[in-house]
Enzyme design. Structure first.
Site, PDB file in Angstrom:
ATOM      1  N   GLY A 177       0.799  -1.369  -0.063  1.00  0.00           N
ATOM      2  CA  GLY A 177      -0.072   0.020  -0.008  1.00  0.00           C
ATOM      3  C   GLY A 177       0.839   1.239  -0.010  1.00  0.00           C
ATOM      4  O   GLY A 177       1.898   1.284   0.761  1.00  0.00           O
ATOM      5  N   ARG A 184       0.877  -5.074  -4.976  1.00  0.00           N
ATOM      6  CA  ARG A 184       0.845  -5.954  -4.062  1.00  0.00           C
ATOM      7  C   ARG A 184       1.480  -7.456  -4.603  1.00  0.00           C
ATOM      8  O   ARG A 184       1.143  -8.625  -4.130  1.00  0.00           O
ATOM      9  CB  ARG A 184      -0.479  -6.192  -3.361  1.00  0.00           C
ATOM     10  CG  ARG A 184      -0.891  -5.061  -2.580  1.00  0.00           C
ATOM     11  CD  ARG A 184      -1.834  -5.241  -1.547  1.00  0.00           C
ATOM     12  NE  ARG A 184      -2.298  -4.165  -0.872  1.00  0.00           N
ATOM     13  CZ  ARG A 184      -1.919  -3.476   0.256  1.00  0.00           C
ATOM     14  NH1 ARG A 184      -0.779  -3.959   0.791  1.00  0.00           N
ATOM     15  NH2 ARG A 184      -2.384  -2.546   0.824  1.00  0.00           N
ATOM     16  N   ASP A 231       5.809  -5.263   5.683  1.00  0.00           N
ATOM     17  CA  ASP A 231       6.090  -6.653   6.086  1.00  0.00           C
ATOM     18  C   ASP A 231       6.065  -7.650   4.894  1.00  0.00           C
ATOM     19  O   ASP A 231       7.008  -8.360   4.674  1.00  0.00           O
ATOM     20  CB  ASP A 231       5.332  -7.216   7.131  1.00  0.00           C
ATOM     21  CG  ASP A 231       3.783  -7.197   6.967  1.00  0.00           C
ATOM     22  OD1 ASP A 231       3.366  -6.470   6.025  1.00  0.00           O
ATOM     23  OD2 ASP A 231       3.057  -7.836   7.665  1.00  0.00           O
ATOM     24  N   THR A 248       4.848   1.845   6.354  1.00  0.00           N
ATOM     25  CA  THR A 248       3.605   1.135   6.536  1.00  0.00           C
ATOM     26  C   THR A 248       2.830   2.221   7.301  1.00  0.00           C
ATOM     27  O   THR A 248       3.209   2.430   8.575  1.00  0.00           O
ATOM     28  CB  THR A 248       3.160  -0.177   6.937  1.00  0.00           C
ATOM     29  OG1 THR A 248       1.776  -0.319   7.493  1.00  0.00           O
ATOM     30  CG2 THR A 248       4.183  -0.680   8.208  1.00  0.00           C
ATOM     31  N   ASP A 296       0.376   1.510   8.986  1.00  0.00           N
ATOM     32  CA  ASP A 296      -0.232   0.448  10.079  1.00  0.00           C
ATOM     33  C   ASP A 296       0.789   0.560  11.464  1.00  0.00           C
ATOM     34  O   ASP A 296       0.603   0.422  12.447  1.00  0.00           O
ATOM     35  CB  ASP A 296      -0.253  -0.641   9.627  1.00  0.00           C
ATOM     36  CG  ASP A 296      -1.580  -0.929   8.637  1.00  0.00           C
ATOM     37  OD1 ASP A 296      -2.153  -0.103   8.591  1.00  0.00           O
ATOM     38  OD2 ASP A 296      -1.875  -2.053   8.012  1.00  0.00           O
ATOM     39  N   ASP A 331       3.286  -1.369  12.078  1.00  0.00           N
ATOM     40  CA  ASP A 331       3.367  -2.708  12.736  1.00  0.00           C
ATOM     41  C   ASP A 331       4.833  -3.459  12.615  1.00  0.00           C
ATOM     42  O   ASP A 331       4.545  -4.423  13.103  1.00  0.00           O
ATOM     43  CB  ASP A 331       2.133  -3.401  12.504  1.00  0.00           C
ATOM     44  CG  ASP A 331       1.872  -3.651  11.026  1.00  0.00           C
ATOM     45  OD1 ASP A 331       2.721  -3.240  10.282  1.00  0.00           O
ATOM     46  OD2 ASP A 331       1.116  -4.531  10.679  1.00  0.00           O
ATOM     47  N   ARG A 363      -5.050  -3.180   9.849  1.00  0.00           N
ATOM     48  CA  ARG A 363      -5.360  -4.675   9.557  1.00  0.00           C
ATOM     49  C   ARG A 363      -5.364  -5.444  10.715  1.00  0.00           C
ATOM     50  O   ARG A 363      -6.285  -6.008  11.233  1.00  0.00           O
ATOM     51  CB  ARG A 363      -4.580  -5.167   8.413  1.00  0.00           C
ATOM     52  CG  ARG A 363      -4.896  -6.165   7.801  1.00  0.00           C
ATOM     53  CD  ARG A 363      -3.730  -6.785   6.720  1.00  0.00           C
ATOM     54  NE  ARG A 363      -4.218  -6.141   5.477  1.00  0.00           N
ATOM     55  CZ  ARG A 363      -3.220  -5.758   4.651  1.00  0.00           C
ATOM     56  NH1 ARG A 363      -2.103  -5.709   4.862  1.00  0.00           N
ATOM     57  NH2 ARG A 363      -4.052  -5.379   3.338  1.00  0.00           N
TER      58      ARG A 363
HETATM   59  O1  F6P Z   1      -1.306  -2.351   4.283  1.00  0.00           O
HETATM   60  C1  F6P Z   1      -1.645  -0.996   4.722  1.00  0.00           C
HETATM   61  C2  F6P Z   1      -2.990  -0.602   4.692  1.00  0.00           C
HETATM   62  O2  F6P Z   1      -3.335   0.650   4.434  1.00  0.00           O
HETATM   63  C3  F6P Z   1      -3.967  -1.192   5.672  1.00  0.00           C
HETATM   64  O3  F6P Z   1      -4.034  -0.599   6.850  1.00  0.00           O
HETATM   65  C4  F6P Z   1      -5.312  -1.514   4.842  1.00  0.00           C
HETATM   66  O4  F6P Z   1      -6.065  -2.624   5.381  1.00  0.00           O
HETATM   67  C5  F6P Z   1      -4.683  -1.888   3.622  1.00  0.00           C
HETATM   68  O5  F6P Z   1      -3.700  -1.300   3.313  1.00  0.00           O
HETATM   69  C6  F6P Z   1      -5.978  -1.233   2.454  1.00  0.00           C
HETATM   70  O6  F6P Z   1      -4.959  -1.870   0.915  1.00  0.00           O
HETATM   71  P1  F6P Z   1      -5.736  -1.370  -0.318  1.00  0.00           P
HETATM   72  O7  F6P Z   1      -5.291  -0.198  -0.607  1.00  0.00           O
HETATM   73  O8  F6P Z   1      -5.022  -2.459  -1.045  1.00  0.00           O
HETATM   74  O9  F6P Z   1      -7.194  -1.594  -0.305  1.00  0.00           O
END
Ligand code: F6P
Length: 340
Positions: free
Chosen positions: A10, A71, A102, A124, A126, A128, A170
């Site tokens: 992301g 991804r 990660d 990230t 997140d 994490d 997440r």
């Molecule tokens: O991995 C980071 C993140 O922003 C998460 O918090 C979220 O669930 C996810 O990406 C959303 O991903 P996408 O933009 O592929 O829908």
């Protein structure tokens, strides 16, 4: 040396600052730089271009990533790692900087095992990753949540409503916790600590009983509790369910309204948290870590990642930062409860 750089997973505000740091350091020292398009997808397909000095000027303040992202997971592709290695060789890339969370960094660790010279940079929203105190994008995302909570406070107060604010996160609740603390949330629900609907309802009644006739609830998209939808089973190449489709905030808001009769509204911040210009903290640390990543490659130190630790830059193994997710600790959760 020719240094390759990619951004995977992301997007997050500050990626361009990191790319700029990697490239400008290499160019300053007389080396060449290649941009790998769309994360590991570009490495698999050989979508790799020269990055000239003008390509990495004027991008510090820009959100997104000039390289694009995806991804894509080479570990799930037939001969994925071999194909990536072959393309790096074909384009003369001798050292690679993988900027990611990660998922992207797990692939970087596998590439290192396979003999590639690769270093990571932590990213990230997140927040994490293990070991590091900083991930690119987190600070900006928290700022977006805080601004939203400040705005929602005034309208919640005017209408005496419950406001449910769904934020990203997440598996961990860092954005919810830090955004909620800084924005004065009355209740913060995160994946690390289970809460029952009855407890949420009791909390809202208690506040009303104390003449506090509006409430702001921040909920991380990854929370689980009885009655919430499990969501679609559609997953990405790293096996992650698209949590935004679960509609946790919406489901929670309907539950609250039906249990209490309090007028309730939901705001889903979604990708607003990932877009736009990076904060000064994200710009500065992305710059520091990007420059350091290049220095590590030039020193032929692979399989490692520069991270922020105790106020300075530490160098640790990539495998260490992806080993486990860093969870929100109980003391922060308890701190938030002081303000409920
Ligand atoms: O991995 C980071 C993140 O922003 C998460 O918090 C979220 O669930 C996810 O990406 C959303 O991903 P996408 O933009 O592929 O829908």
């Amino acid at each position: 040396m020719r240094i390759g750089v990619l951004t995977g997973g992301g997007d997050a505000p500050g990626l361009n600052a990191a790319i700029r740091g990697v490239a400008r350091r290499a160019l300053q020292l007389g080396h060449r730089v290649s941009g790998i398009q769309n994360g590991w997808a570009g490495a698999l397909q050989g979508d790799i271009d020269e990055l000239a000095p003008e390509d990495v000027r004027g991008i510090l303040h820009l959100g997104g990533t000039i390289l694009g992202t995806s991804r894509t997971n080479p570990l799930k592709e037939p001969d994925g790692v071999k194909r990536v290695m072959a393309n790096l060789k074909r384009f003369g890339v001798e050292g690679l900087v993988a900027i990611g969370g990660d998922d992207t960094l797990s692939v970087a660790a596998a590439m290192h095992e396979a003999g590639a010279l690769v270093v990571g940079v932590p990213k990230t929203i997140d927040n994490d990753l293990s070991v590091t105190d900083f991930c690119i994008g987190f600070d900006t995302a928290v700022g977006v949540v805080v601004e939203a909570l400040d705005r929602l406070h005034t309208t919640a107060s005017a209408h005496h409503r419950v406001m449910v604010v769904e934020v990203m996160g997440r598996d961990t609740g860092w954005v919810a916790m830090m955004g909620g603390l800084a924005g004065g949330a009355d209740l913060i629900l995160i994946p690390e600590f289970e809460v029952k609907v009855e407890e949420i309802v009791a909390h809202l009644y208690k506040r009303r009983g104390e003449d506090r006739d509006f409430s702001i609830i921040v909920v991380a998209e990854g929370v689980q509790f009885e009655g919430l939808p499990t969501g679609e089973s559609k997953t990405d190449a790293f096996g992650h369910v698209q949590l935004a489709q679960r509609g946790v905030g919406d489901a929670l808001s309907r539950m609250i309204e039906s249990e209490t009769g309090f007028e309730t509204r939901v705001t889903v911040l979604g990708h607003l948290q990932r877009g736009g210009s990076p904060s000064p903290v994200d710009r500065i640390w992305a710059t520091r870590l990007g420059v350091r990543a290049t220095d590590l490659l030039l020193d032929k130190k692979g399989g490692v990642i520069p991270v922020r630790k105790n106020g300075g830059v530490s160098i640790v193994r990539i495998s260490e930062v992806v080993k486990a997710q860093r969870k929100v600790p109980r003391d922060l959760y308890q701190l938030a409860q002081v303000f409920g």
